[in-house]
Design a protein around this motif. Structure first.
Motif, PDB file in Angstrom:
ATOM      1  N   LYS A  22     -36.595  17.827  11.177  1.00 21.18           N
ATOM      2  CA  LYS A  22     -35.613  17.166  10.271  1.00 21.18           C
ATOM      3  C   LYS A  22     -34.662  17.070  10.147  1.00 21.18           C
ATOM      4  O   LYS A  22     -34.232  18.127  11.441  1.00 21.18           O
ATOM      5  CB  LYS A  22     -36.550  18.430   8.771  1.00 21.18           C
ATOM      6  CG  LYS A  22     -35.750  18.128   7.257  1.00 21.18           C
ATOM      7  CD  LYS A  22     -35.790  19.390   6.728  1.00 21.18           C
ATOM      8  CE  LYS A  22     -34.961  19.337   5.338  1.00 21.18           C
ATOM      9  NZ  LYS A  22     -35.506  20.436   3.852  1.00 21.18           N
ATOM     10  N   THR A  23     -33.292  16.841   9.301  1.00 26.47           N
ATOM     11  CA  THR A  23     -32.047  16.340  10.880  1.00 26.47           C
ATOM     12  C   THR A  23     -31.233  16.477   8.977  1.00 26.47           C
ATOM     13  O   THR A  23     -31.318  16.435   7.692  1.00 26.47           O
ATOM     14  CB  THR A  23     -31.450  15.011  10.739  1.00 26.47           C
ATOM     15  OG1 THR A  23     -32.442  15.614  11.715  1.00 26.47           O
ATOM     16  CG2 THR A  23     -30.119  15.507  11.309  1.00 26.47           C
TER      17      THR A  23
ATOM     18  N   ILE B 251     -40.543  24.772   5.738  1.00 27.00           N
ATOM     19  CA  ILE B 251     -39.696  23.489   6.397  1.00 27.00           C
ATOM     20  C   ILE B 251     -40.629  22.981   7.639  1.00 27.00           C
ATOM     21  O   ILE B 251     -41.109  21.436   6.630  1.00 27.00           O
ATOM     22  CB  ILE B 251     -37.841  23.793   7.272  1.00 27.00           C
ATOM     23  CG1 ILE B 251     -37.103  23.853   6.447  1.00 27.00           C
ATOM     24  CG2 ILE B 251     -38.335  22.458   8.167  1.00 27.00           C
ATOM     25  CD1 ILE B 251     -36.283  24.500   7.231  1.00 27.00           C
TER      26      ILE B 251
ATOM     27  N   HIS C 172     -30.122  20.052  13.328  1.00 29.63           N
ATOM     28  CA  HIS C 172     -31.951  19.649  13.637  1.00 29.63           C
ATOM     29  C   HIS C 172     -32.910  20.232  13.425  1.00 29.63           C
ATOM     30  O   HIS C 172     -32.360  21.535  14.160  1.00 29.63           O
ATOM     31  CB  HIS C 172     -32.117  18.247  14.949  1.00 29.63           C
ATOM     32  CG  HIS C 172     -31.143  17.522  15.008  1.00 29.63           C
ATOM     33  ND1 HIS C 172     -30.445  16.008  14.586  1.00 29.63           N
ATOM     34  CD2 HIS C 172     -29.491  17.430  15.593  1.00 29.63           C
ATOM     35  CE1 HIS C 172     -29.811  15.287  14.578  1.00 29.63           C
ATOM     36  NE2 HIS C 172     -28.868  15.945  15.430  1.00 29.63           N
TER      37      HIS C 172
ATOM     38  N   VAL D 177     -42.491  19.435   5.917  1.00 26.64           N
ATOM     39  CA  VAL D 177     -42.790  17.479   6.356  1.00 26.64           C
ATOM     40  C   VAL D 177     -44.021  17.713   6.891  1.00 26.64           C
ATOM     41  O   VAL D 177     -44.372  16.330   7.095  1.00 26.64           O
ATOM     42  CB  VAL D 177     -42.138  18.829   8.023  1.00 26.64           C
ATOM     43  CG1 VAL D 177     -42.190  17.026   9.429  1.00 26.64           C
ATOM     44  CG2 VAL D 177     -40.408  18.758   7.906  1.00 26.64           C
TER      45      VAL D 177
END
Lengths: 428, 251
Positions: free
Chosen positions: B228-229, B246, B219, B250
């Motif tokens: 985010k996973t 990332i 995660h 997002v």
């Protein structure tokens, strides 16, 4: 001038009802002590040395009554230890409750019978160390003890005592006012452990003089009794010779007012003196450790370790001094005084002092007060230790350095257990 | 095993919100890693789960096998099977490491209604587990973490974990301050504890720990949320490109 008058009037009132036993060599020592006392008068709050502790309840003519205390099912400290028991009830020696004063290598005399006998060793000790200890700070209540002690024990040790001598002080009368004076003389290479336990009286004034000759070893462990209302002013004066050892530890739980003074002089090279105390108080509790260590020889070591746990407005006091005289090179002096305040109402007053007249010495001192370490508490709890047990572990850890001064592991463990019991009785 | 739903947390003393709706579910037997930039709330999450004071949960829940953790005292959470390996293990002068371990083990057993371990049995188990972590008898005798090096402290955390046999282990930056050899030792200790009934939540800044403790799920946490996973590849992506890509994605 006005203050001197107050002090001397207080003294006159205090000793009006006391009698000075004039008999024999002891009578002379007592008269000399009275002369010292008369020149000093009694202490008052305005004296610098009594700034943090009000001496009035220790100096008034009649003691403030103190209820006796039932310790319930907690056995008296040192109960399991084989020892020669000497019992005092409200400050009066009780032969019926005591053991025969017989121990190889140890001479034991009762003070009240000593005046008529020529005990040359006691003559050179009684009141002598107390008188030396009046400089540079006067200690009138110690002189009072030398002049007016109504009982006491004189011990001379010539060999290695096979078991401890235990002085046990019972408190039975709510108005008892005990004044005791003991002397302990350890000849060269001799060894003795002295145990003291119990509250003694509503008000207890006590002087112990200890002369530790070359190479001798003296251990002193005392517990001052759990009575809440008792008051005490005790002095221990020690002279420690070359290569000799003096170690004293005091456990104090409860007591309305306690002032323990230790006056120690290291007079021979490589002498060692450790003086330590663990005190725990809840509520109406005032505990004062006043210590004065003089280094008068080379390569001596001294340690002062005093720890207090205070709650609900309890007050702790520490006045500790290390004096290093000219020429006392390679001195190793250490002093620590710390209080753990379990709430914001309690207070710790500390006056650590160093006075050094030699240039090649190692001296350190530290004084702190603080609360339980919340981070450590959480760490313990996060491992599953309940808060109460975790708190008790941390408090005992705080006291550990003082308890470590007790060399006998069984006694140290007993002391830890009693402190744990005290903590569980005083939770929350 | 561990289920965190919409967890919001602020500092008690000041009006600073740290966690803003964390959702996370870890099943028995799984290893999850949480990575994220400084200040994203990773350590706060671990402290809140363990029950440290100073935080206020304003919304949400965290359950361990269905039991609400947030209503329990820290020691109850431990007895229920939660364990936090601290980023900065605490030094406790005056309390022997061995006393500490035995008190903890027996307190948990007592809380669960199990019989306490005898001194002899305890000693046998602790010696065996300490040996695997190269913790010598001197370290066991010394006061808790006092005078321990960074690596010794972390090994001591893993020893506690091994002794307490928790169900849900949270490792808060256990790799910080470790050299390569120590990291291997600590990871081996953790891996030895992996089994179908136990889960791990590994909080770390660096992918390298995850080379040793292989996660099932990774995660990314930012600004108090899981943003985010993914699988282990997500950790590699962070290692190569940092968090910027990332976080931008997002947003």
């Amino acid at each position: 001038m006005a203050q001197a008058q107050v002090k001397s009037d207080a003294l006159a009132a205090r000793i009006a009802g006391l009698t000075l036993d004039e008999k024999g060599w002891l009578g002379r020592a007592r008269r000399e002590a009275l002369a010292r006392l008369t020149s000093m008068g009694l202490p008052v709050r305005r004296d610098e040395y009594w700034r943090y502790t009000d001496p009035s309840s220790l100096t008034v003519p009649a003691p403030i009554p103190a209820a006796t205390f039932d310790a319930g099912d907690e056995a008296p400290l040192f109960d399991g230890i084989e020892r020669v028991k000497l019992v005092f009830v409200d400050g009066v020696f009780d032969a019926a409750q005591s053991d025969a004063p017989e121990l190889a290598g140890v001479e034991i005399h009762r003070l009240t019978e000593a005046g008529a006998t020529d005990l040359h060793w006691a003559r050179d000790l009684y009141g002598v160390l107390e008188a030396r200890g009046q400089v540079p700070v006067v200690r009138p209540l110690a002189a009072l003890g030398s002049a007016f002690a109504t009982d006491g024990i004189l011990i001379r040790v010539t060999g290695k005592a096979a078991k401890p001598v235990a002085l046990i002080y019972h408190h039975q009368s709510e108005t008892s006012d005990a004044i005791l004076h003991h002397c302990v003389k350890l000849e060269e290479g001799a060894e003795l452990t002295l145990l003291e336990s119990g509250p003694a009286a509503a008000r207890f004034t006590k002087v112990v003089e200890v002369d530790v000759a070359e190479g001798a070893r003296f251990h002193h462990i005392r517990a001052q009794g759990r009575d809440h209302e008792r008051r005490a002013n005790t002095h221990i004066f020690a002279r420690v010779g070359a290569g000799a050892l003096f170690k004293s530890f005091t456990l104090t739980a409860n007591g309305r007012l306690t002032r323990n003074e230790a006056v120690i002089e290291l007079v021979g090279d490589e002498a060692v003196a450790h003086v330590a105390g663990a005190a725990v108080g809840d509520g109406d509790f005032h505990h004062d450790d006043t210590v004065f260590v003089t280094h008068a020889a080379e390569r001596c070591e001294s340690r002062q370790v005093f720890k207090k746990v205070l709650k609900n407005g309890a007050v702790g006091v520490f006045q500790g001094k290390i004096l290093v005289k000219p020429g006392a090179q390679k001195t190793d002096g250490y002093q620590i005084s710390q209080s753990l305040l379990l709430d914001e109402d309690s207070q710790f007053l500390a006056k650590p002092e160093l006075e050094i007249y030699a240039d090649d010495v190692k001296c350190s001192h530290g004084s702190t007060s603080g609360a339980i370490d919340e981070t450590a508490l959480f760490y313990l709890q996060s491992r599953g230790v309940p808060k109460k047990i975790a708190t008790s572990l941390l408090v005992l850890a705080f006291l550990a350095e003082a308890i470590a001064e007790v060399e006998d592991e069984a006694i140290a463990e007993d002391i830890r257990q009693r402190l744990e019991n005290w903590l569980s009785r005083h939770e929350g | 095993m561990l289920e965190i739903k919409n967890l919001h947390v602020k500092l008690e003393e000041e009006d600073k919100v740290i966690l803003r709706g964390v959702d996370l579910a870890v099943k028995a037997g799984e290893v999850h890693a949480i990575m994220g930039p400084n200040g994203s709330g990773k350590s706060t999450l671990s402290y809140v789960l363990a029950g440290r004071e100073g935080y206020e949960v304003t919304e949400g829940s965290a359950t361990l096998e269905g039991a609400e953790l947030l209503e329990m005292e820290p020691e109850e959470r431990a007895a229920a099977g939660l364990f936090l390996a601290f980023q900065y293990p605490v030094e406790i002068p005056g309390v022997g490491n061995m006393t500490f371990l035995r008190t903890a083990v027996n307190a948990q057993r007592k809380a669960r209604g199990e019989e306490e371990l005898s001194a002899g049995d305890f000693l046998k188990v602790v010696r065996e587990k300490a040996k695997a972590l190269k913790i010598d008898s001197d370290m066991l005798k010394r006061p808790v973490n006092v005078g321990f090096s960074g690596g010794e402290k972390k090994r001591n955390e893993i020893l506690q974990m091994a002794m307490l046999e928790p169900k849900m282990c949270i490792l808060d930056e256990t790799d910080s301050g470790l050299d390569v050899d120590a990291m291997k030792l600590v990871s081996d200790g953790v891996n030895a504890l992996r089994d179908a009934g136990r889960a791990f939540l590994v909080i770390t800044h660096y992918q390298r720990l995850l080379d040793h403790i292989k996660p099932d799920v990774v995660h990314i946490m930012a600004a108090g949320r899981i943003v985010k996973t993914g699988g282990p590849e997500l950790a590699l992506e962070v290692e190569h490109n940092g968090y910027a890509d990332i976080l931008a994605e997002v947003k």
